[in-house]
Write a protein that holds these residues in place. Structure first.
Motif, mmCIF file in Angstrom:
data_model
loop_
_atom_site.group_PDB
_atom_site.id
_atom_site.type_symbol
_atom_site.label_atom_id
_atom_site.label_comp_id
_atom_site.label_asym_id
_atom_site.label_seq_id
_atom_site.Cartn_x
_atom_site.Cartn_y
_atom_site.Cartn_z
ATOM 1 N N TYR A 19 0.857 -1.183 0.000
ATOM 2 C CA TYR A 19 0.000 0.000 0.000
ATOM 3 C C TYR A 19 0.895 1.235 0.000
ATOM 4 O O TYR A 19 2.066 1.154 0.395
ATOM 5 C CB TYR A 19 -0.964 -0.010 1.194
ATOM 6 N N PRO A 20 0.389 2.386 -0.433
ATOM 7 C CA PRO A 20 1.243 3.564 -0.611
ATOM 8 C C PRO A 20 1.890 4.110 0.661
ATOM 9 O O PRO A 20 3.103 4.315 0.677
ATOM 10 C CB PRO A 20 0.318 4.606 -1.234
ATOM 11 N N ALA A 21 1.098 4.382 1.708
ATOM 12 C CA ALA A 21 1.701 5.050 2.856
ATOM 13 C C ALA A 21 0.795 5.011 4.077
ATOM 14 O O ALA A 21 -0.428 4.963 3.960
ATOM 15 C CB ALA A 21 2.017 6.511 2.514
ATOM 16 N N ASP A 22 1.430 5.063 5.232
ATOM 17 C CA ASP A 22 0.704 5.199 6.498
ATOM 18 C C ASP A 22 0.092 6.602 6.575
ATOM 19 O O ASP A 22 0.508 7.518 5.867
ATOM 20 C CB ASP A 22 1.665 5.006 7.674
ATOM 21 N N PHE A 23 -0.869 6.760 7.458
ATOM 22 C CA PHE A 23 -1.521 8.046 7.717
ATOM 23 C C PHE A 23 -2.175 8.618 6.455
ATOM 24 O O PHE A 23 -2.136 9.824 6.216
ATOM 25 C CB PHE A 23 -0.542 9.060 8.324
ATOM 26 N N THR A 24 -2.777 7.745 5.646
ATOM 27 C CA THR A 24 -3.444 8.203 4.430
ATOM 28 C C THR A 24 -4.925 7.862 4.502
ATOM 29 O O THR A 24 -5.470 7.739 5.594
ATOM 30 C CB THR A 24 -2.773 7.577 3.186
ATOM 31 N N PHE A 25 -5.574 7.676 3.358
ATOM 32 C CA PHE A 25 -7.033 7.639 3.320
ATOM 33 C C PHE A 25 -7.604 6.274 2.949
ATOM 34 O O PHE A 25 -8.322 5.667 3.737
ATOM 35 C CB PHE A 25 -7.534 8.736 2.373
ATOM 36 N N VAL A 26 -7.289 5.760 1.771
ATOM 37 C CA VAL A 26 -7.788 4.448 1.354
ATOM 38 C C VAL A 26 -7.051 3.341 2.118
ATOM 39 O O VAL A 26 -7.653 2.333 2.491
ATOM 40 C CB VAL A 26 -7.636 4.261 -0.178
ATOM 41 N N CYS A 27 -5.774 3.545 2.380
ATOM 42 C CA CYS A 27 -4.949 2.510 3.025
ATOM 43 C C CYS A 27 -5.542 1.978 4.329
ATOM 44 O O CYS A 27 -5.622 0.753 4.508
ATOM 45 C CB CYS A 27 -3.532 3.022 3.250
ATOM 46 N N PRO A 28 -5.972 2.824 5.264
ATOM 47 C CA PRO A 28 -6.509 2.254 6.500
ATOM 48 C C PRO A 28 -7.791 1.452 6.277
ATOM 49 O O PRO A 28 -8.047 0.488 7.001
ATOM 50 C CB PRO A 28 -6.746 3.462 7.408
ATOM 51 N N THR A 29 -8.576 1.814 5.255
ATOM 52 C CA THR A 29 -9.791 1.027 5.005
ATOM 53 C C THR A 29 -9.418 -0.374 4.546
ATOM 54 O O THR A 29 -10.042 -1.357 4.948
ATOM 55 C CB THR A 29 -10.717 1.703 3.963
ATOM 56 N N GLU A 30 -8.385 -0.470 3.714
ATOM 57 C CA GLU A 30 -7.933 -1.778 3.231
ATOM 58 C C GLU A 30 -7.286 -2.600 4.348
ATOM 59 O O GLU A 30 -7.575 -3.790 4.501
ATOM 60 C CB GLU A 30 -6.896 -1.612 2.122
ATOM 61 N N LEU A 31 -6.406 -1.973 5.100
ATOM 62 C CA LEU A 31 -5.705 -2.693 6.168
ATOM 63 C C LEU A 31 -6.671 -3.121 7.268
ATOM 64 O O LEU A 31 -6.530 -4.205 7.843
ATOM 65 C CB LEU A 31 -4.569 -1.843 6.729
ATOM 66 N N GLY A 32 -7.659 -2.288 7.554
ATOM 67 C CA GLY A 32 -8.688 -2.661 8.530
ATOM 68 C C GLY A 32 -9.536 -3.814 8.027
ATOM 69 O O GLY A 32 -9.880 -4.734 8.779
ATOM 70 N N ASP A 33 -9.887 -3.794 6.742
ATOM 71 C CA ASP A 33 -10.641 -4.895 6.132
ATOM 72 C C ASP A 33 -9.831 -6.187 6.219
ATOM 73 O O ASP A 33 -10.365 -7.244 6.565
ATOM 74 C CB ASP A 33 -10.962 -4.532 4.681
ATOM 75 N N MET A 34 -8.542 -6.099 5.917
ATOM 76 C CA MET A 34 -7.673 -7.278 6.019
ATOM 77 C C MET A 34 -7.602 -7.764 7.466
ATOM 78 O O MET A 34 -7.628 -8.975 7.715
ATOM 79 C CB MET A 34 -6.279 -6.950 5.489
ATOM 80 N N ALA A 35 -7.541 -6.858 8.417
ATOM 81 C CA ALA A 35 -7.506 -7.250 9.834
ATOM 82 C C ALA A 35 -8.781 -8.008 10.216
ATOM 83 O O ALA A 35 -8.719 -8.969 10.989
ATOM 84 C CB ALA A 35 -7.337 -6.014 10.722
ATOM 85 N N ASP A 36 -9.913 -7.596 9.669
ATOM 86 C CA ASP A 36 -11.178 -8.278 9.967
ATOM 87 C C ASP A 36 -11.203 -9.702 9.420
ATOM 88 O O ASP A 36 -11.795 -10.597 10.019
ATOM 89 C CB ASP A 36 -12.362 -7.489 9.389
ATOM 90 N N VAL A 37 -10.570 -9.920 8.268
ATOM 91 C CA VAL A 37 -10.588 -11.230 7.614
ATOM 92 C C VAL A 37 -9.369 -12.080 8.011
ATOM 93 O O VAL A 37 -9.347 -13.287 7.805
ATOM 94 C CB VAL A 37 -10.672 -11.044 6.079
ATOM 95 N N TYR A 38 -8.371 -11.463 8.623
ATOM 96 C CA TYR A 38 -7.122 -12.154 8.983
ATOM 97 C C TYR A 38 -7.332 -13.468 9.740
ATOM 98 O O TYR A 38 -6.665 -14.458 9.422
ATOM 99 C CB TYR A 38 -6.227 -11.197 9.775
ATOM 100 N N PRO A 39 -8.252 -13.558 10.693
ATOM 101 C CA PRO A 39 -8.449 -14.856 11.360
ATOM 102 C C PRO A 39 -8.801 -15.994 10.395
ATOM 103 O O PRO A 39 -8.385 -17.134 10.598
ATOM 104 C CB PRO A 39 -9.589 -14.588 12.346
ATOM 105 N N GLU A 40 -9.538 -15.673 9.337
ATOM 106 C CA GLU A 40 -9.871 -16.690 8.331
ATOM 107 C C GLU A 40 -8.620 -17.132 7.576
ATOM 108 O O GLU A 40 -8.445 -18.316 7.289
ATOM 109 C CB GLU A 40 -10.928 -16.167 7.355
ATOM 110 N N PHE A 41 -7.768 -16.174 7.233
ATOM 111 C CA PHE A 41 -6.508 -16.519 6.577
ATOM 112 C C PHE A 41 -5.657 -17.403 7.491
ATOM 113 O O PHE A 41 -5.065 -18.385 7.043
ATOM 114 C CB PHE A 41 -5.733 -15.265 6.162
ATOM 115 N N GLN A 42 -5.606 -17.057 8.771
ATOM 116 C CA GLN A 42 -4.819 -17.855 9.713
ATOM 117 C C GLN A 42 -5.323 -19.291 9.777
ATOM 118 O O GLN A 42 -4.524 -20.225 9.824
ATOM 119 C CB GLN A 42 -4.861 -17.227 11.105
#
Length: 187
Positions: free
Chosen positions: A39-62
């Motif tokens: 992803y492009p950079a911390d403290f930005t706009f679209v990035c936290p939405t993507e990283l948060g979405d990944m955090a929500d699904v991360y248990p399934e990946f694990q």
């Protein structure tokens, strides 16, 4: 050279993970499935939405034996500061790799040289260290972790079932295809 089926190039980096700085190298990928989520950079706009979405699904990946590595050209120190400052980023329990030299970002061919930032690149790596899925988005287009989950399930399925392929919109448990002369022109 196409990136699909190529091996991940050797790398060594520092990541922020659960309140600690941890080393991550290409050797950590061996023997398990991995996702590199640039992803492009911390403290930005679209990035936290993507990283948060990944955090929500991360248990399934694990549960599927898949490790997720988010990567930006920020430092691991910046990742910690962002983690401490953002409720969305506090949800992350996967390694956040710092790539301030851009070496990893360039190795995956997602560096925007004139900006020193990564494109939104997603790469799925098999246990042998080979890239099996590569998807690259422009900066303004966010990704969907649930769709990535479906794709990883398909990649794992075909790895475990040689001679079968997953058709469009395949879902776990759905029908697959066995390519043969008999199928030509019948689908």
């Amino acid at each position: 050279m196409a990136i699909i089926n190529s091996k991940v190039k050797p790398f060594a980096a520092q990541a922020y993970l659960n309140g600690k700085f941890v080393p991550v190298t290409d050797a950590d990928l061996k023997g398990k499935w991995s996702i590199f989520f640039f992803y492009p950079a911390d403290f930005t706009f679209v990035c936290p939405t993507e990283l948060g979405d990944m955090a929500d699904v991360y248990p399934e990946f694990q549960k599927m034996g898949v490790e997720v590595y988010s990567v930006s050209t920020d430092t691991h120190f910046t990742h910690k500061a962002w983690h401490d400052a953002s409720d969305t980023i506090k949800k992350i329990n996967y390694p956040m790799i710092g790539d301030p030299t851009g070496a990893i970002t360039r190795a995956f061919d997602v560096m925007i040289e004139e900006e020193g930032l990564a494109l939104r690149g997603t790469f799925v790596v098999n246990p042998e260290g080979e890239i099996k899925i590569a998807e690259i988005h422009d900066l303004g287009i966010g990704r969907d972790a649930t769709e990535l989950l479906r794709k990883v399930k398909a990649a794992q399925y075909i790895a475990a079932h040689p001679g079968e392929v997953c058709p469009a919109k395949w879902q776990e448990g759905g029908e697959t295809l066995k390519p043969s002369l008999d199928l030509v022109g019948k689908i």
